[in-house]
Design a protein around this motif. Structure first.
Motif, short mmCIF file in Angstrom:
data_model
loop_
_atom_site.label_atom_id
_atom_site.label_comp_id
_atom_site.label_asym_id
_atom_site.label_seq_id
_atom_site.Cartn_x
_atom_site.Cartn_y
_atom_site.Cartn_z
N ALA A 18 0.71 -1.34 -0.16
CA ALA A 18 0.16 0.02 0.09
C ALA A 18 0.89 1.22 0.17
CB ALA A 18 -0.91 -0.08 1.19
N ALA A 19 1.73 1.04 0.86
CA ALA A 19 3.02 2.42 0.91
C ALA A 19 3.44 2.57 -0.47
CB ALA A 19 3.94 2.27 2.04
N CYS A 20 4.00 1.54 -0.85
CA CYS A 20 4.49 1.83 -2.42
C CYS A 20 3.76 2.30 -3.48
CB CYS A 20 5.27 0.32 -2.83
SG CYS A 20 6.31 0.36 -4.15
N GLU A 21 2.48 1.81 -3.48
CA GLU A 21 1.39 2.52 -4.52
C GLU A 21 1.02 3.77 -4.36
OE1 GLU A 21 0.41 1.01 -7.08
OE2 GLU A 21 1.81 -0.68 -6.89
N GLU A 22 1.33 4.34 -2.86
CA GLU A 22 0.90 5.63 -2.53
C GLU A 22 1.96 6.69 -3.26
OE1 GLU A 22 0.01 9.04 -1.36
OE2 GLU A 22 2.08 8.44 -0.33
N ALA A 23 1.42 7.65 -4.14
CA ALA A 23 2.21 8.35 -4.79
C ALA A 23 3.08 9.34 -4.23
CB ALA A 23 1.28 9.11 -6.07
N TYR A 24 2.78 9.85 -3.26
CA TYR A 24 3.56 10.87 -2.25
C TYR A 24 4.37 10.22 -1.49
CZ TYR A 24 0.11 13.76 -4.37
OH TYR A 24 -0.84 14.77 -5.56
N GLY A 25 4.43 8.97 -1.11
CA GLY A 25 5.46 8.47 -0.14
C GLY A 25 4.91 8.90 1.30
N GLY A 26 3.60 9.11 1.37
CA GLY A 26 3.08 9.49 2.77
C GLY A 26 2.86 8.60 3.92
N TYR A 27 3.50 7.61 3.67
CA TYR A 27 3.34 6.59 4.90
C TYR A 27 4.64 6.79 5.66
CZ TYR A 27 -0.88 4.17 3.32
OH TYR A 27 -2.10 3.69 3.34
N GLY A 28 4.57 6.52 6.99
CA GLY A 28 5.82 6.32 7.84
C GLY A 28 5.75 5.32 8.71
N TYR A 29 6.95 4.72 9.02
CA TYR A 29 6.91 3.84 10.08
C TYR A 29 8.11 4.02 11.39
CZ TYR A 29 11.46 2.47 8.14
OH TYR A 29 12.70 2.65 7.54
N ASP A 30 8.09 5.42 11.59
CA ASP A 30 8.85 5.61 12.67
C ASP A 30 8.09 6.28 13.90
OD1 ASP A 30 7.92 8.22 11.33
OD2 ASP A 30 9.80 8.90 11.23
N GLY A 31 6.63 5.84 13.87
CA GLY A 31 5.92 6.26 15.11
C GLY A 31 6.41 6.01 16.59
N ASP A 32 7.24 4.98 16.73
CA ASP A 32 7.87 4.53 17.98
C ASP A 32 8.68 5.88 18.23
OD1 ASP A 32 6.55 2.01 17.67
OD2 ASP A 32 8.19 1.00 17.52
N LEU A 33 9.34 6.53 17.58
CA LEU A 33 10.16 7.62 17.82
C LEU A 33 9.29 8.72 18.39
CD1 LEU A 33 12.58 7.76 14.92
CD2 LEU A 33 13.06 6.84 17.16
N TYR A 34 8.08 8.92 18.22
CA TYR A 34 7.15 9.95 18.66
C TYR A 34 6.20 9.53 19.71
CZ TYR A 34 9.54 11.95 14.51
OH TYR A 34 10.38 12.21 13.66
N TRP A 35 5.55 8.50 19.54
CA TRP A 35 4.59 7.97 20.41
C TRP A 35 5.19 7.98 21.85
CZ3 TRP A 35 -0.39 8.61 19.82
CH2 TRP A 35 -0.95 8.55 18.64
N THR A 36 4.48 8.62 22.99
CA THR A 36 5.01 8.37 24.30
C THR A 36 3.81 7.85 25.08
OG1 THR A 36 4.01 10.66 25.08
CG2 THR A 36 6.49 10.62 24.09
#
Length: 184
Positions: A86-104
């Motif tokens: 799904a992330a690859c098909e998304e034209a803007y590259g708008g997915y992230g997988y670094d949420g662990d760095l931000y969620w507290t």
């Protein structure tokens, strides 16, 4: 459902896959408020409604603009592969997988306290006017929204408690270990 860390499975996906060149350019500050806490999220995505074609168990769309977001974090390597597609098909590259760095822990608890807003939004998609329109894509969106409501009402509490443990301890809980509460 307890927390399962999906990032090692993401790193282990085959490099020769047609979806290996995915751009994970999602910016945390642009994430959709509907994203469930965890490492994966949709931020400034396109409006082409392609995410559910690949990852219906993880992706939904904003009803107003069609922006994609993660309503359920992946639960196994197959769902990781689907979300990567799904992330690859998304034209803007708008997915992230670094949420662990931000969620507290405080941020996860705040999201949980405000889950009624998210649930209401998903409920309106699953049982509102969107659910009555006969187009297949809208029927699929309504089914995904109903799955999100079921997730919020069901196993999301256990998942988030396990995720809190992961954030606090830096590892998944072992069987029998006490999980933190979502209410401080």
């Amino acid at each position: 459902m307890t927390y399962w860390d999906p990032l090692p499975a993401l790193a282990a996906l085959p490099a020769d896959s047609p979806y290996a060149d995915v751009r994970w350019d999602g910016r945390w500050e642009e994430r959709n408020w509907r994203n469930v806490p965890g490492p994966f999220y949709g931020a400034a995505t396109d409006t082409c409604w392609t995410g559910r074609l690949h990852a219906p168990e993880s992706v939904l769309y904003d009803p107003e603009y069609g922006l994609e977001y993660v309503y359920r974090q992946p639960r196994d390597p197959g769902e990781i592969e689907s979300l990567r597609e799904a992330a690859c098909e998304e034209a803007y590259g708008g997915y992230g997988y670094d949420g662990d760095l931000y969620w507290t822990p405080d941020a996860v608890r705040a999201w949980w306290r405000d889950r009624g807003r998210v649930r209401e939004d998903a409920f309106s998609l699953g049982w509102g006017e969107w659910a009555t329109i006969g187009r297949e894509a809208l029927q699929d969106l309504a089914a995904g929204a109903r799955a999100y409501v079921a997730h919020i009402d069901g196993d999301l509490n256990g998942y988030l408690r396990g995720y809190l443990f992961r954030l606090q301890e830096g590892r998944a809980a072992h069987p029998g270990e006490r999980l933190p509460e979502l209410r401080p």
